[in-house]
Design a protein around this motif. Sequence first.
Motif, mmCIF file in Angstrom:
data_model
loop_
_atom_site.group_PDB
_atom_site.id
_atom_site.type_symbol
_atom_site.label_atom_id
_atom_site.label_comp_id
_atom_site.label_asym_id
_atom_site.label_seq_id
_atom_site.Cartn_x
_atom_site.Cartn_y
_atom_site.Cartn_z
ATOM 1 N N SER A 142 6.099 3.142 -0.403
ATOM 2 C CA SER A 142 5.251 2.062 0.082
ATOM 3 C C SER A 142 5.216 2.153 1.603
ATOM 4 O O SER A 142 6.193 2.555 2.233
ATOM 5 C CB SER A 142 5.785 0.698 -0.362
ATOM 6 O OG SER A 142 7.075 0.458 0.175
ATOM 7 N N CYS A 143 4.088 1.801 2.186
ATOM 8 C CA CYS A 143 3.964 1.845 3.651
ATOM 9 C C CYS A 143 4.709 0.687 4.298
ATOM 10 O O CYS A 143 5.223 0.816 5.405
ATOM 11 C CB CYS A 143 2.490 1.808 4.058
ATOM 12 S SG CYS A 143 1.583 3.282 3.576
ATOM 13 N N ALA B 220 2.756 5.444 8.508
ATOM 14 C CA ALA B 220 1.676 4.957 9.379
ATOM 15 C C ALA B 220 0.339 5.651 9.080
ATOM 16 O O ALA B 220 -0.637 5.423 9.783
ATOM 17 C CB ALA B 220 2.055 5.162 10.842
ATOM 18 N N GLY B 221 0.314 6.501 8.044
ATOM 19 C CA GLY B 221 -0.932 7.149 7.660
ATOM 20 C C GLY B 221 -0.984 8.634 7.941
ATOM 21 O O GLY B 221 -1.983 9.290 7.641
ATOM 22 N N PRO C 297 11.635 9.967 12.182
ATOM 23 C CA PRO C 297 10.309 10.048 12.819
ATOM 24 C C PRO C 297 9.222 10.597 11.889
ATOM 25 O O PRO C 297 8.085 10.138 11.903
ATOM 26 C CB PRO C 297 10.544 10.981 14.008
ATOM 27 C CG PRO C 297 12.007 10.870 14.301
ATOM 28 C CD PRO C 297 12.661 10.670 12.965
ATOM 29 N N ARG C 298 9.596 11.543 11.070
ATOM 30 C CA ARG C 298 8.645 12.118 10.103
ATOM 31 C C ARG C 298 8.218 11.072 9.080
ATOM 32 O O ARG C 298 7.030 10.954 8.751
ATOM 33 C CB ARG C 298 9.305 13.319 9.429
ATOM 34 C CG ARG C 298 8.403 14.114 8.575
ATOM 35 C CD ARG C 298 9.110 15.399 8.143
ATOM 36 N NE ARG C 298 8.444 15.915 6.971
ATOM 37 C CZ ARG C 298 9.019 16.637 6.052
ATOM 38 N NH1 ARG C 298 10.290 16.947 6.149
ATOM 39 N NH2 ARG C 298 8.343 17.077 5.030
ATOM 40 N N THR D 289 0.873 -1.173 0.000
ATOM 41 C CA THR D 289 0.000 0.000 0.000
ATOM 42 C C THR D 289 0.910 1.223 0.000
ATOM 43 O O THR D 289 2.118 1.109 0.215
ATOM 44 C CB THR D 289 -0.915 0.008 1.239
ATOM 45 O OG1 THR D 289 -0.104 -0.001 2.421
ATOM 46 C CG2 THR D 289 -1.848 -1.201 1.238
ATOM 47 N N TRP D 290 0.312 2.360 -0.230
ATOM 48 C CA TRP D 290 1.116 3.566 -0.423
ATOM 49 C C TRP D 290 0.765 4.643 0.586
ATOM 50 O O TRP D 290 -0.400 4.820 0.945
ATOM 51 C CB TRP D 290 0.921 4.105 -1.845
ATOM 52 C CG TRP D 290 1.299 3.085 -2.866
ATOM 53 C CD1 TRP D 290 0.451 2.239 -3.536
ATOM 54 C CD2 TRP D 290 2.617 2.750 -3.303
ATOM 55 N NE1 TRP D 290 1.166 1.414 -4.364
ATOM 56 C CE2 TRP D 290 2.499 1.698 -4.252
ATOM 57 C CE3 TRP D 290 3.882 3.235 -2.997
ATOM 58 C CZ2 TRP D 290 3.606 1.139 -4.879
ATOM 59 C CZ3 TRP D 290 4.983 2.670 -3.625
ATOM 60 C CH2 TRP D 290 4.843 1.635 -4.558
ATOM 61 N N ALA D 291 1.770 5.360 1.010
ATOM 62 C CA ALA D 291 1.564 6.564 1.813
ATOM 63 C C ALA D 291 0.914 7.604 0.892
ATOM 64 O O ALA D 291 0.749 7.377 -0.310
ATOM 65 C CB ALA D 291 2.898 7.066 2.356
ATOM 66 N N THR D 292 0.570 8.737 1.435
ATOM 67 C CA THR D 292 -0.035 9.800 0.641
ATOM 68 C C THR D 292 0.998 10.354 -0.342
ATOM 69 O O THR D 292 2.134 10.653 0.046
ATOM 70 C CB THR D 292 -0.522 10.939 1.555
ATOM 71 O OG1 THR D 292 -1.382 10.380 2.550
ATOM 72 C CG2 THR D 292 -1.262 11.998 0.777
ATOM 73 N N VAL D 293 0.604 10.474 -1.609
ATOM 74 C CA VAL D 293 1.500 11.019 -2.631
ATOM 75 C C VAL D 293 1.884 12.441 -2.252
ATOM 76 O O VAL D 293 1.041 13.247 -1.842
ATOM 77 C CB VAL D 293 0.833 10.991 -4.018
ATOM 78 C CG1 VAL D 293 1.701 11.704 -5.057
ATOM 79 C CG2 VAL D 293 0.567 9.547 -4.449
ATOM 80 N N GLN D 294 3.160 12.731 -2.386
ATOM 81 C CA GLN D 294 3.705 14.052 -2.072
ATOM 82 C C GLN D 294 4.029 14.805 -3.353
ATOM 83 O O GLN D 294 4.606 14.225 -4.281
ATOM 84 C CB GLN D 294 4.994 13.916 -1.255
ATOM 85 C CG GLN D 294 4.840 13.123 0.011
ATOM 86 C CD GLN D 294 3.901 13.788 0.972
ATOM 87 O OE1 GLN D 294 4.131 14.896 1.422
ATOM 88 N NE2 GLN D 294 2.809 13.107 1.289
#
Length: 160
Positions: A60-61, A151-152, A144-145, A31-36
């Motif tokens: 990818s998450c 993690a969403g 951390p960022r 799955t994917w993190a939010t596209v930047q």
Amino acid sequence: MIDYQRMYHQGVRVHDIDAAMAELSDRLGVTWATVQHNPAQSIWTPDAGLRQVPLTYVYSCEGPQHIELLQGPPNTPWEAGDNPGAHHVGVWSDDVAGDTQACLDAGWTLAAAGASPEDGYGAYTYVVPPSGFIVELVTSLALPRFEAWWAGGTMGNERD
């Protein structure tokens, strides 16, 4: 010495980030993190100096090895052009400037950085040994960022 055990991603240049996400999701089970979309990514290169360029990217998450998809403009390391596909590996660094200098002292070259050498290279560099294997050194202060993003959470450059 670069601690290769701290490798956390493989960077892949693509022409269409949405299409690449769709084709990899099912086959690789990611799955994917939010596209930047960063409209002003800082990049310093030996040829062009420091400039701001648009860059779209996503990770990818799932890890510990993440896939980074990059869709970048011409004349940057992120341009897919005629060579889409695997581009680099990313490794966390506690001292980007020191690790970069150690690589340069060992005969590697600097392909790109987040800031000029005079300004300490910034948060990342792309260093290249004579064999051509590209390593991105990324400041571990960003971990951390990234973990929150995977993690969403958000990174702050989300696509509209």
